[in-house]
Motif scaffolding. Structure first.
Motif: not given
Lengths: 305, 302, 329, 329, 516
Positions: E135-156
């Protein structure tokens, strides 16, 4: 009697308090649970964060206070690893240990008592010698060694019994024997010597003079009197069994308190270690008290004091 | 049963017999448990002179001679009489030197714990009062601790080493001596010779060490012989959990624990130390039993 | 003429009986010794006789300063010794010695006889030199009729009678003026008993020692003692000269004891006074005269007014309301 | 006074096989017990008097003790030839025994009632109310106050005297023909001793009981026995009617024992003392076992054991002195 | 009374005799189509009964892989393969990763899978109160999880995050949003639902775990019907279970390998290259003087160790002498990097040159679990003059001292912990510059590791990785000793079980085939 029990309870309370302190100090000294739980690629920061969550960064006296409060609340704190009240985890496992210890106790009592009595009756003859060697073997072999040998013989070679785990009554046999054999020796030896003690007493002579038969003398007069020391040892053995199943449970993969505590120690799950040790200690104290009360039940000399 | 006036009379008026004569009897008795004594002597001798007796260096590994069976088996050699372990070390040498380690652990524990227990028993039993109450509470606490669990915790905290094992077993072991011996002290204390010593003006220290101690020493020795076995077994149990005398030192318990992995194809690794433990513990028990009978006036004359 | 060596006045020993767990509350006391008066003169033997539980052994322990007294005084050579402490106590130790009943338990089994005998001297405040001790031991061994080389042996190598001789030698070692003999012969066989009694008498004649003899056996006490005190439930009921007591017993209890003593010839069987019941426990004993529940002479007064311990002439003391009646019998 | 013997012991020999040699505890003892008669067996500790009694009911401590020879005739048959089961039926029902120490003779975990009832259950197969009635009767017989209450109580709640009476009630419950009392009063206080002896005599008179009283005390003999056998080192050295023995003790041992007892009320100067110690029974030689201590021992005494001769009506003796006199006559 | 006792006694005796002699309870093998796998570790390293997002340790991999899937998985060669994501794209500057999800996937409870679930799962894992180990590692590295469309996810992303793929395959299970919102976290933990090839039937924490195959699984339908995973810590017991047929597959202790090999009915399966036991020169990072601060001594140490000899004697096939810090499945691995040959003579010479002709005393620390390897080394080191006293603290103490940088002398280093970390940075990070580095990372190493982290294309990754490897080998502050292969014992019923390279705790049970 009531007064005596009350006095003992007060003493027990003091002892238990001291035990909590010792156990707390011991576990706190022993290492870092956060580090042991984290996978190798957790960073120091992750580990530190885990420590904070576990409350390990607080001053020791505060942690001890929390520990005591947890005990008083009846939850005994939450396990680091299981995130459940320790008492709940313990209660899940305890019936298994109780089953194992109970079965062992039955074996111990049946074999120990009959060997002890027969040895006392046949003192100095071949049965006495054989019984002594048989009984002592259980104490002379490391438990894990005995367990593995039994497993090799009865499971791998003869295929009579399942190797390990819990399930049917067949699963119970080898662990119960492994655990019980160790304690059979002491029961058998004590039964023998207290029977010999009792058989030497005047009231036994009187019973013979009255014309009481041999079996009546042995079973009615001597055994009842010999019961008192045997009862003490037996019940203490039972506590030792409850607390000492560590090795047997590990060898036979018996999901009991013993395995739980070993894992808790190795992963430095402090609340769980503290809980098991504390409960183990209170068993001892409680059973001691029970034995004294039972004495009074058996022995009128104490009852009417 | 003897019918001379000065010893236990047939009439059932059993009288307290003195220790010194019993010792003389112990030494002159015909039914010495020769096997036990011989074995324990062997144990002690090999323990002390192990380094000179052992045919090989117990720590010397020989990776070209691993898991050799005892000499009588097909692939065994006379060089390694009892075979070699998984690192090609000579089992016989390790057994011989392991006796030393076991002696060091066993004897230090029973001696120190025994003396500590005796001291507590003397203070507690003879002086009594608050000292007695405090010491016995302490005893209760130690005795109430789940033995193996606490031993494991301690071993994990202190780290497995020979010295730490000794410390742990002493810390957990003295109380049982103290308990039993206190009872003895209370019994001996009732003897008239103690009263007479008080009347003569002997100091409490003198009474404890000159009068009481010699009279509980029998019990101490019996307890110690029985405890020796327990110590060896406990050390083995700790080894099983990886908390015993650490490698490469050849303690029997850890040899047994390590060899268990090979039990199906190289049985001799765990077998010999297991047998050694068994024999020594059995001998201790037999000797203890024998002493108990010899030193107990009730059984003595049967 | 006679010199007072030990004077015991109103000696009391009560063991409190408590109740409660943390806060102890006294709910009564076991009155083991409850107001005892007697005197031991130099060179004489005072015998205390009574049944088990009458407090005679506790009296001995108090005089030997093994227990703290609850009340009264013990004057020894004119000094009250009952409150001695520390170094004073230590230097007093030794001047009163004791011989106990069980010759098997009174000698330390792990010590040589010479060490046992020497102990009271060795531990004393000004212990003499080794050679002096050695000489003393030899002298004592001879005095009690043991071989010289007996000192090198252990107690178990001796029979009961010989052990009692050793115990006597030990008691004599620090040259005491008073020896308390607590049932010195009752653990011995009949044929040995006479040997030891003779020895004790001989020693007294030679050294002028005083004895306080405690026994349950009236003939033995009478044989050994100048004065005899009869104890019942923590108090003395009668004191008299040995023969006077035999000829003119006054207290009903003394009479009963005498009548119960075994005859030395079938023709000598006395008229028996069989006392009803048994000795009550010293925990909350009967009021006033403690003997009244078993006494064949008891009247109302016995349960309400404690009898005085009175001299009825010639050092004969009795504690009873009906002395005059009884003397006539 | 010739009575019909109910029990005849003939040449009884009981040995103990110990690691340090054979102890001839009872070595050729013969006597008979008449109906309603009380026989005293007197001797010092270790003389074999108790073992000879345990031999009668075949309760010699096994495995060391073995009855090696002799006959014990009771009711026409030899007890030594009976099976263990037959003996179980005789013990308690026909022959019973009281031991010395009432404090240990009762099983601490059973009620008084249960223990007194046990022989009745075994031998008379009594049950329920009949059993209770009988137990009550026995407790009444031995003067236990309020038996109904006492039946439900435990031994530790009783005093020593009461316990000994209960033991008496217990062993007499089945109305045995013979009662062996092994030092029945030694551990009791004098006044209680008197109570108990009187009780025994009363019961004997009412139920025509035959008794063997084992004792070391001539006083008890004088008080309670019709005939006396004096034992020394496993053998009977002298046997006679009580009065006869007290009037004419012939064996030097008997005479010396009597003389060595202090007499009540007298402060004699010295007692007569038998020198030396009782012998070790393992190392007896062929001569008279008392010879080493006997002031009148002769050459022959050390070589050969004197035969038993009847010197007077019912007065038998084993001594060369008298034998010699007889021969000289 | 008498008869009563003997009755009781004989009944009891008969009972005991019956218990021991009863032949009718033979050891039973699992029924047809069902497999029993017995795992070694007793640790069920999830805080809450069975919630993958509360994982705090690594031994739960097997369990998670059975019931759940992440966005990616690995095949039998250790190569990343699509799982719930059909494809993905990493931005060149590591600013984001786009995942294109598989369609028509159903959770075990019938819910359909979509981007909603991915966002929910990742955010759930990042929640502080879940205390997920990464969790801490993810919080450090991931800005946000974005749903682009129903089958497309973007990790900022906030920083380069190559480890995300390894976390995805091991821990980051995708869980059903709707179900969890309905039953809550506790309800989910008690009755977990995922998209994995098996569905959870029942489990008891630290004792056993039972799953059954999901028919028509979107990736692969398992060949077996049912799998039971048991936890048995004692290795001898596991072996006994394998021998009796109570277990079909066990986590095997290396010492038992020869035994299993000798039994014609049994086989050993290997998960190759799981981690690299190293020798660490702790002394180098410690203040004060030490012979090991001289590189010649370190080289001599390396030459004094007979890696092959030890591997043959106590490795039983689990150890391959190794000369690199990388595993074969890492980009940049150089097969030519061989360990130096065993050369005690040269080692002695080097020591003499360094001024230690008469040798010196030191300490050799080892974790108790693998102590044989180092025990075997003691003699060899002593032969050249390095007289080491062995110290084997209990594992917990050992770990604390290691991480705390408290060791002296030399000793066992537990990694790089390759365990399937396919990106060399992720594989090397913890032991080379991270928690387990014992302060041995030099600025040079740190700099090169930084470059490795930021590289995005395969060639750059390979180049940087090789550079790091070479620097480490040059510095000789730790020595690669052997590559460790994790053995599994397989019973006669196991036909085929292709493992995944580097995976300690076996995964891919859907590929397991049995003989019937």
């Amino acid at each position: 009697m009531k007064r005596y029990i009350l006095k003992r309870l007060v003493q027990a309370f003091v002892s238990l308090f001291a035990v909590t302190l010792i156990v707390f100090m011991l576990t706190q000294l022993s290492g870092d649970p956060a580090l042991l739980m984290a996978p190798p690629d957790a960073t120091p920061r992750d580990i530190q964060e885990m420590r904070e969550i576990m409350g390990l960064t607080k001053p020791l006296h505060v942690q001890y206070g929390i520990f005591l409060a947890d005990i008083l609340s009846g939850e005994f704190g939450r396990s680091f690893k299981w995130d459940k009240p320790c008492i709940a985890i313990w209660l899940d496992r305890f019936p298994n240990t109780l089953l194992l210890a109970g079965a062992s106790m039955v074996i111990t009592i049946i074999i120990g008592l009959s060997f002890g009595i027969l040895s006392a009756v046949h003192v100095g003859r071949w049965f006495d010698q054989f019984g002594k060697i048989f009984a002592l073997m259980g104490q002379a072999l490391p438990v894990f060694w005995l367990g593995l040998m039994l497993m090799y013989l009865f499971s791998v070679k003869l295929r009579w019994l399942p190797t390990s785990g819990m399930g049917s009554w067949e699963h119970l046999i080898m662990p119960a024997i492994t655990l019980g054999w160790f304690f059979t020796a002491s029961i058998a030896r004590l039964t023998r010597s207290s029977m010999l003690d009792e058989l030497d007493r005047d009231y036994i002579k009187m019973a013979k003079i009255k014309g009481v038969s041999r079996s009546g003398i042995i079973l009615r007069h001597a055994l009842k009197n010999a019961t008192i020391p045997i009862l003490t040892l037996g019940s203490l053995n039972f506590v030792f069994m409850l607390n000492g199943t560590v090795i047997t449970e590990t060898v036979f993969n018996w999901p009991g308190v013993g395995r739980l505590v070993v894992e808790a120690i190795f992963t430095r799950d402090f609340p769980l270690v503290q809980t098991t040790v504390l409960i183990g200690a209170s068993f001892f104290i409680f059973v001691n008290l029970m034995v004294d009360v039972l004495y009074a039940y058996i022995d009128p000399r104490i009852r009417y004091q | 049963m003897s019918i001379s006036v000065q010893s236990t009379a047939v009439d059932g008026t059993s009288r307290q017999e003195s220790g010194a004569r019993l010792w003389a009897m112990v030494l002159h008795a015909r039914e010495l448990p020769l096997f036990s004594i011989g074995l324990l002597l062997l144990f002690v001798i090999t323990g002390i002179f192990g380094d000179f007796i052992s045919p090989h260096d117990p720590l010397r590994t020989n990776l070209r001679a691993v898991l050799l069976p005892p000499f009588w088996e097909e692939t065994g050699t006379a060089t390694y009489l009892l075979g070699t372990d998984h690192l090609g070390r000579d089992i016989l040498s390790r057994l011989i030197c392991g006796a030393g380690v076991s002696i060091e652990v066993g004897f230090s524990v029973i001696i120190v714990a025994g003396l500590l227990g005796t001291l507590v028993a003397l203070l507690s039993g003879y002086i009594g009062g608050r000292i007695d109450a405090a010491l016995m509470r302490l005893c209760d606490i130690v005795l109430s601790m789940p033995y193996l669990m606490v031993a494991i915790v301690l071993a994990a905290v202190l780290g497995p080493s020979k010295e730490n094992i000794i410390i742990i077993l002493i810390v957990l072991g003295w109380a049982s001596y103290a308990r039993v011996l206190r009872g003895e002290v209370l019994r001996v204390k009732e003897g008239d010779f103690i009263r007479l010593a008080v009347i003569a003006g002997a100091s409490p220290v003198r009474i404890m060490f000159r009068h009481i101690f010699p009279n509980i020493v029998n019990t101490l020795i019996i307890l110690a012989t029985l405890q020796l076995g327990m110590v060896i077994i406990t050390e083995a149990s700790l080894s099983f959990l990886g908390l015993g005398v650490p490698v490469p030192e050849p303690a029997w318990g850890s040899m047994c624990a390590e060899g268990r992995g090979y039990i199906y194809d190289a049985w001799w690794i765990a077998f010999w130390p297991g047998v050694a433990i068994m024999l020594v513990v059995l001998s201790c028990n037999f000797l203890g039993d024998w002493l108990r009978i010899r030193l107990d006036p009730k059984f003595r004359q049967i | 003429m006679t010199e007072e060596l030990l004077a015991v006045r109103d000696l009391k020993k009560h063991f409190p009986v408590t109740k409660g767990i943390i806060f102890m509350k006294e709910i009564g006391a076991i009155k083991a010794v409850d107001g005892v008066n007697f005197t031991v003169n130099r060179g004489e033997t005072f015998g205390l006789v009574g049944e088990s539980g009458c407090g005679k052994t506790t009296t001995a322990k108090l005089i030997l300063l093994m227990e703290r007294i609850t009340g009264g005084t013990i004057h020894y050579k004119g000094r009250d010794i009952s409150l001695l402490r520390g170094s004073e106590l230590k230097s007093h130790r030794g001047s009163v010695q004791a011989v106990f009943q069980d010759p098997f338990s009174s000698l330390s089994p792990r010590m040589r006889v010479k060490d046992i005998i020497a102990e009271p001297i060795v531990v004393s405040v000004n212990a003499p030199s080794k050679t002096a001790v050695k000489e003393k031991i030899a002298e004592l061994l001879q005095l009690v009729g043991l071989r010289k080389d007996a000192g090198d042996l252990y107690p178990h190598e001796f029979s009961g009678g010989q052990r009692q001789r050793i115990a006597i030698a030990r008691a004599l070692a620090p040259d005491p003026d008073l020896i308390v003999l607590d049932e010195p012969v009752s653990g011995l066989d009949v044929s040995i008993r006479a040997q030891i009694m003779n020895l004790l008498r001989d020693i007294q004649d030679r050294l002028g020692i005083s004895y306080l003899l405690i026994a349950h056996d009236l003939p033995v006490v009478q044989h050994m003692s100048t004065w005899v005190g009869v104890m019942y439930l923590g108090t003395l009921v009668e004191i008299a000269g040995s023969e006077e007591l035999n000829e003119n017993p006054v207290h009903p209890y003394t009479k009963a004891l005498l009548s119960a003593a075994l005859p030395h010839h079938p023709a000598h069987i006395r008229e028996e006074i069989i006392l009803p019941g048994e000795v009550p426990t010293p925990f909350n004993p009967p009021e006033a005269c403690k003997f009244h529940p078993r006494c064949f002479r008891a009247r109302d007064i016995c349960s309400s007014v404690p009898p005085l311990f009175r001299d009825i002439g010639g050092g004969h003391f009795v504690a009873c309301h009906f002395i005059d009646d009884l003397r006539k019998i | 006074m010739k009575m019909k013997p109910i029990l005849e012991v003939k040449n009884l020999r009981t040995y103990f096989y110990t690691r340090r040699g054979v102890v001839k505890a009872v070595d050729g003892v013969s006597y008979e017990l008449g109906e309603g008669e009380t026989l005293g067996l007197v001797g010092e500790s270790g003389c074999g008097k108790s073992i000879s009694c345990f031999s009668i009911i075949r309760l010699v401590p096994a495995p060391a003790g073995v009855i090696v020879g002799g006959e014990i005739l009771f009711g026409g048959s030899d007890l030594l030839l009976k099976s263990e089961e037959e003996m179980d039926r005789i013990r308690g029902a026909e022959i019973s025994m009281i031991l010395q120490d009432p404090m240990t003779s009762l099983n601490p975990l059973f009620t008084i009632g249960d223990q007194v009832a046990e022989p009745l259950q075994i031998h008379q197969k009594l049950k329920g109310e009949g059993l209770r009635e009988k137990v009550r009767e026995m407790l009444n017989l031995v003067r236990i106050p309020s038996p109904e209450v006492r039946m439900k109580e435990y031994p530790h709640q009783m005093s020593g005297g009461m316990r000994q009476r209960i033991v008496g009630g217990m062993v007499l419950a089945c109305r045995p023909k013979i009662l062996i009392a092994d030092e029945p009063t030694t551990s009791l206080d004098v006044t209680i001793q008197a109570q108990f002896l009187r009780l025994l005599k009363e019961i004997q008179h009412t139920s025509n009981l035959s008794m063997i009283i084992v004792t070391h005390d001539f006083g008890i003999v004088a008080k309670a026995c019709d005939r006396v056998a004096v034992m020394y080192a496993g053998k009977i050295v002298e046997m006679a009617g009580t009065v006869e023995l007290f009037d004419n003790p012939e064996h030097p041992y008997t005479a010396a024992l009597m003389k060595s007892l202090p007499k009540a009320g007298m402060r004699q100067n010295r007692l007569y003392a038998i020198e030396g110690q009782p012998p070790d029974l393992r190392t007896l030689d062929s001569g008279c076992s008392f010879a080493p201590r006997c002031p009148r021992a002769m050459e022959i005494c050390r070589k050969e054991y004197p035969p038993r001769v009847e010197i007077n009506d019912g007065h038998t003796l084993s001594c060369w002195l008298r034998k010699g006199e007889v021969l000289n006559d | 009374m008498k008869t009563h006792f003997w009755k009781v006694f004989s009944v009891a005796a008969a009972l005991i005799a019956g218990l021991t002699a009863y032949p009718g309870s033979p050891v039973q093998a699992a029924p047809k189509g069902e497999v029993v796998f017995v795992q070694a570790t007793g640790s069920w390293e999830m805080r809450t009964a069975f919630d993958p997002h509360t994982a705090i340790g690594s031994s739960c991999t097997t369990l998670i892989s059975l019931a759940f899937e992440g966005l990616v998985t690995k095949d039998e060669k250790g190569i990343l393969r699509p799982a719930l994501a059909e494809s993905w794209k990493i931005a060149d500057d590591w600013s984001r990763i786009d995942f294109f999800l598989r369609k028509e996937v159903k959770f075990h409870n019938g819910d359909s899978f979509s981007a909603q679930d991915v966002k929910f799962s990742l955010e759930r894992a990042m929640r502080e109160d879940m205390r997920f180990v990464f969790g801490p590692e993810m919080r450090r590295n991931i800005e946000s999880v974005e749903i682009v469309d129903e089958y497309h996810v973007r990790l900022n992303l906030k920083a380069p995050y190559p480890a995300f793929f390894d976390r995805s395959f091991e821990y980051l299970a995708i869980v059903p949003k709707a179900y969890i919102e309905k039953v809550g976290d506790q309800g989910f933990a008690a009755k977990p639902v995922g998209t994995g090839p098996f569905r959870v039937v029942k489990f008891e924490r630290e004792v056993f775990f039972e799953v059954e195959a999901v028919e028509n699984h979107h990736r692969q339908t398992p060949h077996i019907k049912k799998l039971t995973v048991k936890v048995v810590p004692e290795h001898s017991t596991r072996l006994a279970m394998l021998k009796t047929g109570e277990a079909d597959l066990i986590g095997l202790s290396a010492i038992h390998v020869p035994l299993v090999k000798r039994d014609p009915k049994l086989r050993v399966l290997w998960n190759q290259h799981t981690f690299l036991p190293t020798m660490v020169f702790f002394a180098v990072s410690q203040p004060g003087d030490s012979p090991f601060k001289d590189p010649r001594v370190r080289l001599a140490t390396s030459l004094a160790i007979d890696r092959k000899g030890i591997a043959d004697a106590v490795g039983h096939g689990a150890l391959t002498p190794w000369g690199s810090f990388l595993a074969p499945h890492h980009p940049g691995f150089d097969p030519e990097q061989k360990p130096p040959a065993y050369d005690p003579e040269k080692a002695k010479k080097l020591l003499a040159e360094a001024g230690y002709a008469n040798g010196f005393d030191t300490v050799l620390t080892s974790d108790p679990t693998i102590k044989e390897w180092f025990e075997a080394m003691l003699q060899q080191l002593a032969d050249v003059g390095i007289r080491a006293k062995m110290d084997t603290p209990e594992h917990g103490t050992w770990a604390a001292s290691f991480v705390g940088g408290k060791f002296k002398g030399i000793g066992y280093g537990s990694g790089p912990w390759w365990v399937g970390r396919s990106h060399p940075y992720v594989a090397l990070e913890s032991h080379i510059i991270g928690t387990w580095s014992h302060n041995l990372a030099t600025p040079e190493v740190k700099k090169t590791m930084g470059e490795l982290l930021n590289a995005t294309d395969n060639e750059a990754i390979a180049k940087s990785a090789r550079q790091v490897d070479e620097i480490l080998l040059e510095q000789k502050m730790r020595l690669p000793l052997w590559s460790y292969h994790t053995p599994l014992g397989a019973g006669p019923r196991i036909k085929e079980f292709p493992g995944a390279p580097g995976v300690v705790f076996p995964i891919g049970f859907e590929r397991l085939q049995i003989n019937e």
